[in-house]
Design a protein around this motif. Structure first.
Motif, PDB file in Angstrom:
ATOM      1  N   ASN A  70       0.832  -1.211   0.000  1.00 27.23           N
ATOM      2  CA  ASN A  70       0.000   0.000   0.000  1.00 27.23           C
ATOM      3  C   ASN A  70       0.862   1.254   0.000  1.00 27.23           C
ATOM      4  O   ASN A  70       0.559   2.232  -0.693  1.00 27.23           O
ATOM      5  CB  ASN A  70      -0.937   0.008   1.212  1.00 27.23           C
ATOM      6  CG  ASN A  70      -2.085  -0.961   1.051  1.00 27.23           C
ATOM      7  OD1 ASN A  70      -2.467  -1.290  -0.062  1.00 27.23           O
ATOM      8  ND2 ASN A  70      -2.625  -1.423   2.165  1.00 27.23           N
ATOM      9  N   CYS A  96       2.280   1.728  -3.417  1.00 27.08           N
ATOM     10  CA  CYS A  96       1.242   2.271  -4.306  1.00 27.08           C
ATOM     11  C   CYS A  96       1.076   3.769  -4.082  1.00 27.08           C
ATOM     12  O   CYS A  96       0.967   4.535  -5.037  1.00 27.08           O
ATOM     13  CB  CYS A  96      -0.096   1.576  -4.057  1.00 27.08           C
ATOM     14  SG  CYS A  96      -0.294   0.016  -4.891  1.00 27.08           S
ATOM     15  N   LEU A 104       4.241   1.248  -8.516  1.00 27.34           N
ATOM     16  CA  LEU A 104       3.320   0.134  -8.714  1.00 27.34           C
ATOM     17  C   LEU A 104       4.047  -1.180  -8.970  1.00 27.34           C
ATOM     18  O   LEU A 104       3.559  -2.245  -8.572  1.00 27.34           O
ATOM     19  CB  LEU A 104       2.366   0.445  -9.865  1.00 27.34           C
ATOM     20  CG  LEU A 104       1.466   1.668  -9.662  1.00 27.34           C
ATOM     21  CD1 LEU A 104       0.575   1.877 -10.870  1.00 27.34           C
ATOM     22  CD2 LEU A 104       0.640   1.535  -8.399  1.00 27.34           C
ATOM     23  N   ALA A 162       4.928  -2.530  -5.656  1.00 22.98           N
ATOM     24  CA  ALA A 162       3.690  -2.953  -4.996  1.00 22.98           C
ATOM     25  C   ALA A 162       3.242  -4.306  -5.539  1.00 22.98           C
ATOM     26  O   ALA A 162       2.833  -5.183  -4.766  1.00 22.98           O
ATOM     27  CB  ALA A 162       2.600  -1.906  -5.196  1.00 22.98           C
ATOM     28  N   THR A 195      -3.994  -3.528  -8.557  1.00 22.79           N
ATOM     29  CA  THR A 195      -2.714  -2.848  -8.806  1.00 22.79           C
ATOM     30  C   THR A 195      -2.216  -3.151 -10.212  1.00 22.79           C
ATOM     31  O   THR A 195      -1.678  -2.267 -10.890  1.00 22.79           O
ATOM     32  CB  THR A 195      -1.673  -3.245  -7.741  1.00 22.79           C
ATOM     33  OG1 THR A 195      -2.233  -2.999  -6.443  1.00 22.79           O
ATOM     34  CG2 THR A 195      -0.397  -2.449  -7.888  1.00 22.79           C
TER      35      THR A 195
END
Length: 180
Positions: A26, A29, A34, A37, A61
């Motif tokens: 999280n 992100c 990304l 993540a 995601t």
């Protein structure tokens, strides 16, 4: 001795590290990272394939990364198109199309690129033809106007220019013959 109880106990013992990994995902992100993540969420989902949150967050995601990649490619493609770099624009639009094959935007952008490339070619030949006419080099003007018509035979400017240049070439040829 219950296998279900043993599996539930293993999942419960793994829940703390799984939630920590998801929290790190999280945070990644939130920072816009990304790729990191996704890596973390893959670890979380692998550590407990039955955890619904890890799998759902991983899917979300991945979609967000695809959207971001798509948008970047489309933006880069339109920038290249605006700058007249048709090959680069085409590559970017095809990259966007590879990310989201069902999207209509890349197909439309590729069609727009083909039209812009054709228009640029026509304009280049038209400029050559007009320059040749200005120098009274009728053979080069004829050739350049013919190139325009080979690209698109509906260009009225090229039809008129070709007819005019042919007439002037004939007049020049007659004058040279008369002088000879």
């Amino acid at each position: 001795d219950s296998p279900e109880a043993a599996a539930a106990m293993a999942r419960a013992q793994n829940l703390g590290p799984l939630l920590e990994t998801m929290a790190l995902a999280n945070a990644a992100c939130a920072e816009g990272n990304l790729e990191q993540a996704i890596e973390l969420l893959q670890q979380a989902a692998a550590s407990d394939p039955e955890h619904p949150g890890a799998a759902a967050q991983l899917a979300d995601t991945r979609r967000e990364l695809a959207r971001r990649t798509f948008n970047r490619a489309m933006t880069a493609g339109y920038q290249a198109l605006d700058d007249g770099y048709f090959d680069r624009a085409e590559r970017q639009f095809k990259a966007a199309q590879a990310v989201m094959p069902a999207a209509v935007e890349p197909r439309d952008a590729l069609a727009e690129t083909r039209i812009a490339r054709t228009q640029a070619e026509i304009n280049a030949w038209r400029q050559r033809a007009e320059s040749a006419e200005a120098r009274e080099d009728w053979d080069k003007a004829i050739a350049a106007y013919q190139e325009v018509l080979d690209i698109d035979n509906t260009v009225i400017l090229a039809r008129g220019g070709l007819a005019r240049s042919k007439t002037r070439a004939q007049i020049d040829q007659r004058m040279v013959q008369a002088l000879d």
